[in-house]
Design an enzyme around this catalytic site. Structure first.
Site, mmCIF file in Angstrom:
data_model
loop_
_atom_site.group_PDB
_atom_site.id
_atom_site.type_symbol
_atom_site.label_atom_id
_atom_site.label_comp_id
_atom_site.label_asym_id
_atom_site.label_seq_id
_atom_site.Cartn_x
_atom_site.Cartn_y
_atom_site.Cartn_z
ATOM 1 N N ASP A 10 0.842 -1.200 0.000
ATOM 2 C CA ASP A 10 0.000 0.000 0.000
ATOM 3 C C ASP A 10 0.876 1.248 0.000
ATOM 4 O OD1 ASP A 10 -2.490 -1.287 -0.152
ATOM 5 O OD2 ASP A 10 -2.406 -1.765 1.978
ATOM 6 N N LYS A 32 0.577 -7.867 -2.981
ATOM 7 C CA LYS A 32 -0.755 -7.379 -3.332
ATOM 8 C C LYS A 32 -0.669 -5.917 -3.765
ATOM 9 C CE LYS A 32 -4.054 -6.182 -0.254
ATOM 10 N NZ LYS A 32 -4.627 -4.908 -0.743
ATOM 11 N N ASP A 59 -5.816 -6.297 -6.161
ATOM 12 C CA ASP A 59 -6.959 -6.155 -5.248
ATOM 13 C C ASP A 59 -7.746 -4.891 -5.590
ATOM 14 O OD1 ASP A 59 -8.579 -6.110 -2.925
ATOM 15 O OD2 ASP A 59 -6.967 -5.359 -1.643
ATOM 16 N N LYS A 61 -11.178 -4.965 -6.035
ATOM 17 C CA LYS A 61 -12.523 -5.080 -5.437
ATOM 18 C C LYS A 61 -13.615 -4.538 -6.349
ATOM 19 C CE LYS A 61 -10.926 -4.575 -0.645
ATOM 20 N NZ LYS A 61 -9.542 -4.138 -0.847
ATOM 21 N N HIS A 63 -16.988 -3.857 -8.053
ATOM 22 C CA HIS A 63 -18.384 -3.900 -7.582
ATOM 23 C C HIS A 63 -19.185 -3.002 -8.522
ATOM 24 C CE1 HIS A 63 -21.289 -3.496 -3.879
ATOM 25 N NE2 HIS A 63 -21.864 -4.006 -4.940
ATOM 26 N N ASP A 64 -19.823 -3.604 -9.512
ATOM 27 C CA ASP A 64 -20.513 -2.801 -10.527
ATOM 28 C C ASP A 64 -21.607 -3.665 -11.160
ATOM 29 O OD1 ASP A 64 -21.013 -0.744 -12.518
ATOM 30 O OD2 ASP A 64 -18.958 -0.069 -12.163
ATOM 31 N N ILE A 65 -22.275 -3.147 -12.166
ATOM 32 C CA ILE A 65 -23.294 -3.953 -12.840
ATOM 33 C C ILE A 65 -22.580 -5.094 -13.583
ATOM 34 C CG2 ILE A 65 -24.957 -2.062 -13.052
ATOM 35 C CD1 ILE A 65 -24.066 -1.773 -16.003
ATOM 36 N N THR A 122 -12.561 -6.244 6.508
ATOM 37 C CA THR A 122 -12.069 -6.558 7.865
ATOM 38 C C THR A 122 -12.033 -5.323 8.765
ATOM 39 O OG1 THR A 122 -9.878 -6.526 6.834
ATOM 40 C CG2 THR A 122 -10.770 -8.666 7.418
ATOM 41 N N ARG A 214 0.726 -3.186 6.960
ATOM 42 C CA ARG A 214 1.425 -2.228 7.812
ATOM 43 C C ARG A 214 2.277 -2.836 8.919
ATOM 44 N NH1 ARG A 214 -3.964 1.209 8.446
ATOM 45 N NH2 ARG A 214 -4.716 -0.891 8.054
HETATM 46 O O1 C5P Z 1 -1.997 -2.815 6.553
HETATM 47 P P1 C5P Z 1 -2.975 -3.960 6.640
HETATM 48 O O2 C5P Z 1 -2.305 -5.265 7.081
HETATM 49 O O3 C5P Z 1 -4.191 -3.627 7.458
HETATM 50 O O4 C5P Z 1 -3.441 -4.167 5.138
HETATM 51 C C1 C5P Z 1 -4.512 -5.012 4.780
HETATM 52 C C2 C5P Z 1 -4.692 -4.958 3.298
HETATM 53 O O5 C5P Z 1 -5.727 -5.836 2.917
HETATM 54 C C3 C5P Z 1 -5.047 -3.589 2.756
HETATM 55 O O6 C5P Z 1 -4.377 -3.452 1.514
HETATM 56 C C4 C5P Z 1 -6.536 -3.645 2.540
HETATM 57 O O7 C5P Z 1 -6.963 -2.865 1.454
HETATM 58 C C5 C5P Z 1 -6.750 -5.122 2.239
HETATM 59 N N1 C5P Z 1 -8.074 -5.658 2.577
HETATM 60 C C6 C5P Z 1 -8.597 -5.625 3.847
HETATM 61 N N2 C5P Z 1 -9.840 -6.161 4.102
HETATM 62 C C7 C5P Z 1 -10.560 -6.712 3.119
HETATM 63 C C8 C5P Z 1 -10.031 -6.760 1.814
HETATM 64 C C9 C5P Z 1 -8.772 -6.235 1.577
HETATM 65 O O8 C5P Z 1 -7.926 -5.143 4.769
HETATM 66 N N3 C5P Z 1 -11.716 -7.273 3.374
#
Ligand code: C5P
Length: 237
Positions: A10, A32, A59, A61, A63-65, A122, A214
């Site tokens: 990220d 990722k 990643d 994600k 989300h659309d038609i 999450t 992180r």
């Molecule tokens: O820094 P951290 O360990 O929280 O990063 C989690 C990564 O997983 C981020 O890139 C976040 O966008 C992704 N993610 C998430 N929860 C989801 C899907 C993806 O945290 N349900």
């Protein structure tokens, strides 16, 4: 090198990515690319990482038609990702269309990336789910329902919290994968995540892939944080 551990890159620039991977001394096998990096650097970043021999989860994600989801996946398939994803909340028709787009987009002879459904982020809590987006009941039940819907749509797995892996495995077919962010090494800050656990616990719960960002990338010494995590996984504590 452990393919089950996906490092979330990220960052906003290619230079930060290159520095991060260099500081980890090529210990990482799977990375990722999320919205932050993809919007900043475009699909070239995926090619760059693939050229370095890494596996890449893109990643975005979707989300659309259904028609747009299908087209997005068709375009995305050309970039050589190993894993891509859509939101399960888009529904069965959207997930099926995404699968179709992916199959149409891959070049002849290459294998399709894994198509994974996002259940509940999450960072979401049950209270947020009940009171803001008005989905009643227990969060685990929604995640389990989303997972079985994704399984029914022919997806390869879902993204969820590691805490929900046991229930997901109960309601989905054998070999249905779980990809779990919400991972924190012992002592590191939760930040915006709510449904979290440690890498060791996540694997004990049966996850197939963990996604960690992180706790490693923002650690004072990323290489040490990575080495400590690998040691704890090997020793199971
Ligand atoms: O820094 P951290 O360990 O929280 O990063 C989690 C990564 O997983 C981020 O890139 C976040 O966008 C992704 N993610 C998430 N929860 C989801 C899907 C993806 O945290 N349900």
């Amino acid at each position: 090198m452990d393919e089950r551990i996906i490092l979330a890159l990220d960052f906003q620039t290619k230079d930060e990515v290159v520095n991060c991977l260099a500081s980890l001394e090529n210990q990482v096998r799977y990375v990722k690319v999320g919205l932050e990096l993809f919007y900043a650097e475009g699909s070239a970043i995926v090619s760059l990482l693939k050229e370095q021999g890494l596996k890449v989860f893109v990643d975005l994600k979707i989300h659309d038609i259904p028609n747009t989801a299908k087209g997005s996946m068709k375009s995305l398939a050309k970039h050589g990702a190993d894993m891509v994803n859509v939101h399960v909340a888009g529904g069965l028709a959207m997930m099926e269309a995404a699968r179709e787009g992916l199959e149409q987009g891959i070049s002849a002879g290459s294998t399709s990336p894994l198509l994974i459904g996002v259940t509940m982020l999450t960072s979401s809590s049950q209270q947020m789910m009940n009171e803001q987006i008005l989905i009643p009941g227990r969060l685990e039940e929604t995640v389990a329902h989303y997972a079985s819907l994704a399984s029914q749509a022919g997806l390869d797995g879902v993204v969820a919290s590691p805490l929900e892996v046991p229930i997901i495995k109960q309601v989905t077919r054998t070999n249905f994968l779980t990809v779990t962010p919400g991972i924190r090494t012992v002592g590191s800050a939760f930040g915006d995540q709510t449904r979290v656990t440690t890498p060791v616990k996540a694997f004990e719960l049966g996850t197939d892939y963990i996604v960690i960002g992180r706790s490693i990338t923002q650690a004072e010494e990323p290489a040490k944080a990575w080495a400590d995590m690998m040691k704890s996984i090997r020793e199971g504590k």
